[in-house]
Design a protein around this motif. Structure first.
Motif, short mmCIF file in Angstrom:
data_model
loop_
_atom_site.label_atom_id
_atom_site.label_comp_id
_atom_site.label_asym_id
_atom_site.label_seq_id
_atom_site.Cartn_x
_atom_site.Cartn_y
_atom_site.Cartn_z
N VAL A 114 -10.25 11.25 8.32
CA VAL A 114 -8.63 12.33 8.40
C VAL A 114 -9.70 13.56 8.16
CG1 VAL A 114 -7.37 13.16 6.34
CG2 VAL A 114 -7.49 10.78 6.69
N ASN A 115 -10.94 14.10 8.09
CA ASN A 115 -11.42 15.50 7.77
C ASN A 115 -11.82 15.99 9.29
OD1 ASN A 115 -11.76 16.19 5.17
ND2 ASN A 115 -12.87 14.64 4.42
N ALA A 116 -12.01 14.28 10.09
CA ALA A 116 -12.52 15.11 11.72
C ALA A 116 -11.20 15.01 12.21
CB ALA A 116 -13.24 13.23 12.15
N LEU A 117 -10.18 14.46 12.24
CA LEU A 117 -8.39 14.62 12.82
C LEU A 117 -8.44 16.40 12.32
CD1 LEU A 117 -7.15 11.21 12.55
CD2 LEU A 117 -8.03 12.30 14.85
N LEU A 118 -8.36 16.51 10.92
CA LEU A 118 -7.76 17.40 10.96
C LEU A 118 -8.40 18.63 11.45
CD1 LEU A 118 -6.00 18.65 7.97
CD2 LEU A 118 -7.51 18.49 7.22
N VAL A 119 -9.56 18.68 11.96
CA VAL A 119 -10.22 20.08 12.46
C VAL A 119 -9.51 19.60 14.07
CG1 VAL A 119 -12.19 20.41 13.95
CG2 VAL A 119 -12.87 19.11 11.36
N VAL A 120 -9.43 18.81 14.37
CA VAL A 120 -8.79 18.29 15.71
C VAL A 120 -7.48 19.18 15.92
CG1 VAL A 120 -8.26 17.38 17.89
CG2 VAL A 120 -10.54 17.05 16.49
N TYR A 121 -6.41 18.34 14.35
CA TYR A 121 -5.60 19.15 14.26
C TYR A 121 -5.04 20.83 14.55
CZ TYR A 121 -1.01 19.91 12.20
OH TYR A 121 0.16 19.98 12.06
N GLU A 123 -7.28 22.92 15.60
CA GLU A 123 -7.42 23.33 16.75
C GLU A 123 -6.34 23.43 17.77
OE1 GLU A 123 -11.16 21.16 17.71
OE2 GLU A 123 -12.70 22.57 16.41
N THR A 124 -5.52 22.73 18.02
CA THR A 124 -4.50 22.48 18.94
C THR A 124 -3.73 22.91 18.36
OG1 THR A 124 -5.02 19.76 19.00
CG2 THR A 124 -3.39 19.99 19.77
N ASP A 146 0.38 17.15 16.49
CA ASP A 146 2.02 16.60 16.12
C ASP A 146 2.07 15.17 16.37
OD1 ASP A 146 5.02 16.87 15.03
OD2 ASP A 146 5.20 14.50 16.73
N THR A 147 1.17 14.57 17.46
CA THR A 147 0.72 13.31 17.83
C THR A 147 -0.75 12.68 16.86
OG1 THR A 147 1.45 12.96 20.41
CG2 THR A 147 -0.42 11.71 19.67
N ILE A 148 -1.36 13.32 16.58
CA ILE A 148 -2.84 13.35 15.95
C ILE A 148 -2.05 13.29 14.32
CG2 ILE A 148 -4.51 15.11 14.98
CD1 ILE A 148 -4.82 16.49 17.80
#
Length: 327
Positions: A114-121, A123-124, A146-148
């Motif tokens: 979740v932490n890794a995806l949250l960083v990508v989210y 940035e997106t 939205d997909t992330i």
């Protein structure tokens, strides 16, 4: 050894053995019941509600970002203040989940993802706002964000939901009156009933074989035994409060999921959910605090057991002396 003396010794041994058994079983069942509220209050409830808070903050941030893009007022300043506030709250909640989560190693792995995806989210979202004036490109970046967030099984919310299910399973284990716990209490009550029957049987023997209608020591032991009803009722009350706490927490989680499932949800609905979450934590804490004073009952049970054993000995000692030298 005379028959009467042998009988008295056997009855004394039975009274002491049953007292020890009843005391041990009752203390163990009572301790199991009153150790759990602390875990619910201090660890499990905050963990469940922290995930709910993280979800609410993420949803609020997403709504804010979508509204900001739809407004056409984006510029090089980037995301708006509402988004930044909510995403910061989400990041903080996810960080706190790491300290509180009760799903073990699986929970730690889920949070790492979740932490890794949250960083990508994040940035997106920034890229979607930066390219908002270019129309399709900005929308494409927002669709990616939205997909992330919402992708089934592997999105941020899906992983938080999986973590939440594991935590709710732990909450259920802590608060439900399981078959094993029921068996423990049934055994304790059965031992107390047997002890009461044994005390009555000894009193009958003394009435028949000695000029003693009522032994005051055994009567006192019976009164202490009757007082054991109090720990049982305390435990019942504590169990009800834990079940109420579980229902309250599950209701919060379900209501939040229902809000997000509604395609027409608004930010104000998410604000209400945050208020509901805060209210639930306060209520659960108050309920669990209400059981705190009952935790001393284990010591009272042990003291009561020692007193019953001592009174049983005192009640039969005088009669045993009469047969000290009769073999």
């Amino acid at each position: 050894m005379t028959g009467t003396r042998r009988l008295l010794w056997l009855q004394l041994g039975a009274l002491i053995a049953l007292t020890g058994l009843a005391t041990a079983l009752l203390a163990a069942a009572y301790d199991d019941t009153h150790r759990r509220p602390d875990a619910v209050r201090d660890r499990t409830a905050p963990a469940v509600l922290e995930v709910a808070a993280a979800r609410s903050a993420l949803m609020s941030a997403h709504v804010a970002a979508r509204g900001h893009l739809a407004s056409g007022l984006t510029d090089e300043a980037g995301t708006d203040e509402t988004y930044r506030t909510q995403i910061a709250a989400a990041v903080q909640s996810v960080s706190q989940i790491g300290d509180r989560q009760v799903a073990g190693e699986d929970g730690r792995r889920a949070l790492s993802t979740v932490n890794a995806l949250l960083v990508v989210y994040q940035e997106t979202i920034v890229l979607s706002v930066r390219h908002a004036e270019r129309g399709a490109l900005g929308r494409a970046w927002f669709h990616s964000a939205d997909t992330i967030l919402n992708r089934k099984q592997t999105g941020i919310l899906a992983r938080l939901d999986e973590l939440q299910r594991d935590q709710l399973d732990e909450l259920s284990e802590q608060t439900k009156f399981t078959g094993a716990r029921r068996a423990g209490w049934e055994s304790a009550v059965a031992a107390l009933v047997l002890l009461a029957v044994a005390l009555a049987a000894v009193q009958v023997v003394l009435y028949r074989r000695f000029p003693e209608r009522l032994n005051p020591w055994l009567l006192a032991a019976c009164l202490i035994l009757l007082a054991s009803v109090k720990p049982v009722t305390w435990a019942q009350g504590t169990q009800r409060l834990m079940e109420d706490a579980r229902r309250e927490l599950v209701e919060v989680v379900n209501r939040q999921s229902g809000v997000w499932a509604d395609e027409g949800f608004q930010g104000k609905e998410l604000d209400r959910m945050r208020n509901v979450t805060a209210g639930a934590l306060k209520e659960v804490t108050q309920d669990m605090d209400a059981t705190a004073d009952r935790g001393t009952g284990v010591a009272a049970i042990v003291v009561g057991g020692v007193a019953v054993a001592a009174l049983s000995l005192a009640g039969l000692q005088r009669h045993l002396r009469q047969y000290r030298f009769r073999w």
